[in-house]
Design an enzyme around this catalytic site. Structure first.
Site, PDB file in Angstrom:
ATOM      1  CB  ALA A 121      -0.946  -0.012   1.203  1.00  0.00           C
ATOM      2  CG  ASP A 174       1.177  -1.685   8.410  1.00  0.00           C
ATOM      3  OD1 ASP A 174       0.471  -0.663   8.345  1.00  0.00           O
ATOM      4  OD2 ASP A 174       0.741  -2.822   8.151  1.00  0.00           O
ATOM      5  NE  ARG A 184      -2.050   8.932  -9.837  1.00  0.00           N
ATOM      6  CZ  ARG A 184      -1.986   8.204  -8.729  1.00  0.00           C
ATOM      7  NH1 ARG A 184      -1.310   8.661  -7.672  1.00  0.00           N
ATOM      8  NH2 ARG A 184      -2.605   7.042  -8.660  1.00  0.00           N
ATOM      9  NE  ARG A 214     -29.987  15.896  24.624  1.00  0.00           N
ATOM     10  CZ  ARG A 214     -31.298  15.684  24.682  1.00  0.00           C
ATOM     11  NH1 ARG A 214     -31.890  14.907  23.784  1.00  0.00           N
ATOM     12  NH2 ARG A 214     -32.024  16.243  25.629  1.00  0.00           N
ATOM     13  CG  ASN A 230      -3.703   2.957   0.268  1.00  0.00           C
ATOM     14  OD1 ASN A 230      -3.305   2.798  -0.881  1.00  0.00           O
ATOM     15  ND2 ASN A 230      -4.147   1.951   1.003  1.00  0.00           N
ATOM     16  CB  SER A 240      -0.919  -2.997  -5.413  1.00  0.00           C
ATOM     17  OG  SER A 240       0.092  -2.050  -5.614  1.00  0.00           O
ATOM     18  NE  ARG A 298      -0.193   4.587 -13.569  1.00  0.00           N
ATOM     19  CZ  ARG A 298      -0.500   5.206 -12.441  1.00  0.00           C
ATOM     20  NH1 ARG A 298      -0.672   4.503 -11.328  1.00  0.00           N
ATOM     21  NH2 ARG A 298      -0.625   6.508 -12.397  1.00  0.00           N
ATOM     22  CB  CYS A 338      -7.928  -5.173   5.468  1.00  0.00           C
ATOM     23  SG  CYS A 338      -6.801  -3.930   6.125  1.00  0.00           S
TER      24      CYS A 338
END
Length: 462
Positions: free
Chosen positions: A16, A292, A27, A451, A314, A46, A77, A50
């Site tokens: 991640a 982590d 990018r 409350r 992430n 990737s 990419r 979880c």
């Protein structure tokens, strides 16, 4: 350090944080300006750790559903992702890392201008007899999940022992029940889910017992017993033995920072790397770390914590990639929000528990309320329990825990926003939340708790 017109960014770790950083850096800058090399020791990049309990249970149809992006997609990419490549040394002074091909054993050095450390965390495996026996499994990676599933096909019987009753332990216990196993969960704590206060954890235990899970609380494991074939046959505590054909470890994880420690990089009290708000390793201009393997600022207590969650990883990667790519971004910290489930029981928590507040010297008031998920007259309304902590005198919200059925867990997000904004419980009572009978009572359960907490804070004022 490399001297070249084109800079090289090296990323250690392909999950991640690492691949989010690589993708964001790409990018920001094209391949003619920035070469990106990512080194991953496993078979997968990737992926969603979880989701492993839900794959094991059969709720998720197949391992590939947990893969967000394949190595081929990253390479398309212009990210040079090298799988089965384990980094064995970081030479900060020379600006290079040494890596070993896991399959061939061949070693080589790769130089860098900028480095990202995203080595993740490793499951806690007690240094006790038998914990390395066949049939004992951690569940940190997709390889771990596959190994567990393969082990289930070889198991002699259908008895499982889960060691540890945190998020992973509880989720894996439910997964094993769904696979038809007789499940015992063994944990040092009297109640499961130590991320909750014990009174809220008790509600989780009742739900686990309703699934047929045996909860052995207050029990420290001493060893794993094996049969004549060397496979696990039981888990032993100080005063009992629990038969097992498979053992799943859900004790938690620790930051994987052996490389960083050997390189002389700064580590915190929890063993995680220390970074600034830009996720740059303290004292090192061109080294970042995330996921982590780092410690983060707790915005409520003001202290550093290790909270290994994919959501944080992430976000760290986005911040790191922006900065490594020449932009500017920061990660301010966390409030400790997490959700989980046991069958149809939903569990949410954010902020501090009572013992957290005690540890940092905060004086506080607590309230616990029962309310319903919908208007009481609307079909399907179910009970939920909300516990709230507020700082004495100031009324600042300190933490919220919620246990209930449908619609309970994600209500904790209201409290997470309030904690991040530093709201008091009095201010929370005026929040303009959405209302319609199918979704909430007129007073949302979180606001009912706010409350009562505000009234208790007023009553405690001198």
């Amino acid at each position: 350090m490399r001297m070249s017109a084109k800079e090289r960014l090296v990323v250690i770790g392909g999950d991640a944080a690492g691949m989010s950083a690589a993708s964001q850096a790409r990018r920001m800058r094209g391949p003619d300006e920035l070469e990106i090399v990512a080194l991953e020791r496993g078979h997968f990049a990737s992926f969603s750790a979880c989701g492993i309990p839900y794959w094991v249970s059969g709720d998720v149809d197949g391992r590939d559903r947990l893969i967000a992006r394949t190595p081929e997609e990253h390479r398309a990419r212009d990210i040079d992702l090298r799988m089965r490549t384990e980094v064995t040394e970081i030479d900060v002074a020379a600006g290079r890392v040494r890596a070993r091909d896991v399959d061939s054993g061949a070693e080589s050095w790769t130089s860098y201008d900028k480095l990202v450390i995203a080595t993740g965390a490793r499951p806690v495996r007690p240094d006790l007899p038998g914990f390395d026996a066949p049939g004992v499994h951690g569940v940190q990676t997709l390889d771990d999940g596959q190994a567990l599933l393969d082990s289930l096909t070889r198991a002699r019987g259908r008895r499982a022992v889960v060691v540890g009753a945190g998020y992973i332990g509880v989720e894996m216990a439910e997964a094993m029940v769904k696979r038809g196993y007789e499940v015992t969960v063994v944990d040092r704590g009297e109640e499961p889910m130590s991320t909750l206060d014990p009174d809220m954890g008790r509600l989780v235990r009742r739900a686990m017992e309703g699934l047929g899970i045996t909860m052995a609380g207050g029990a420290g494991v001493t060893k794993v017993l094996t049969g004549d074939d060397g496979r696990v046959r039981a888990v032993a505590t100080e005063d009992a033995e629990y038969p097992a054909d498979v053992v799943v470890l859900g004790i938690g994880v620790r930051p994987e920072t052996a490389l960083a420690r050997a390189a002389g990089l700064p580590l915190g009290a929890h063993g995680g790397l220390l970074t600034d708000r830009a996720m740059r390793v303290r004292g090192h201009e061109n080294v970042w770390a995330g996921g982590d393997c780092v410690e983060v600022l707790d915005l409520v207590s003001g202290q550093q914590r290790h909270i290994p969650l994919g959501t944080h990883a992430n976000k760290h990667g986005q911040v790191i990639g922006t900065n490594a790519g020449g932009g500017y971004a920061t990660f301010p910290g966390v409030v400790g929000t997490a959700v989980s489930k046991v069958c149809d029981l939903e569990i949410g928590r954010t902020g501090l528990r009572e013992r957290d507040a005690d540890r940092v010297g905060l004086r506080f008031e607590t309230v616990t309320v029962e309310s319903t998920s919908r208007a009481g007259y609307y079909p399907g309304a179910s009970l939920m329990t909300v516990k709230m902590l507020a700082e004495r005198r100031t009324g600042r919200l300190l933490g919220v825990q919620i246990v209930g059925r449908e619609g309970a867990a994600k209500r904790v997000d209201i409290a997470a926003v309030a904690l991040t904004a530093g709201l008091t419980v009095e201010q929370m009572t005026a929040l303009d939340l959405g209302y319609a009978p199918p979704f909430s009572p007129v007073w949302d359960p979180v606001l009912v708790a706010a409350r009562k907490a505000a009234a208790k804070v007023r009553d405690s004022a001198p």
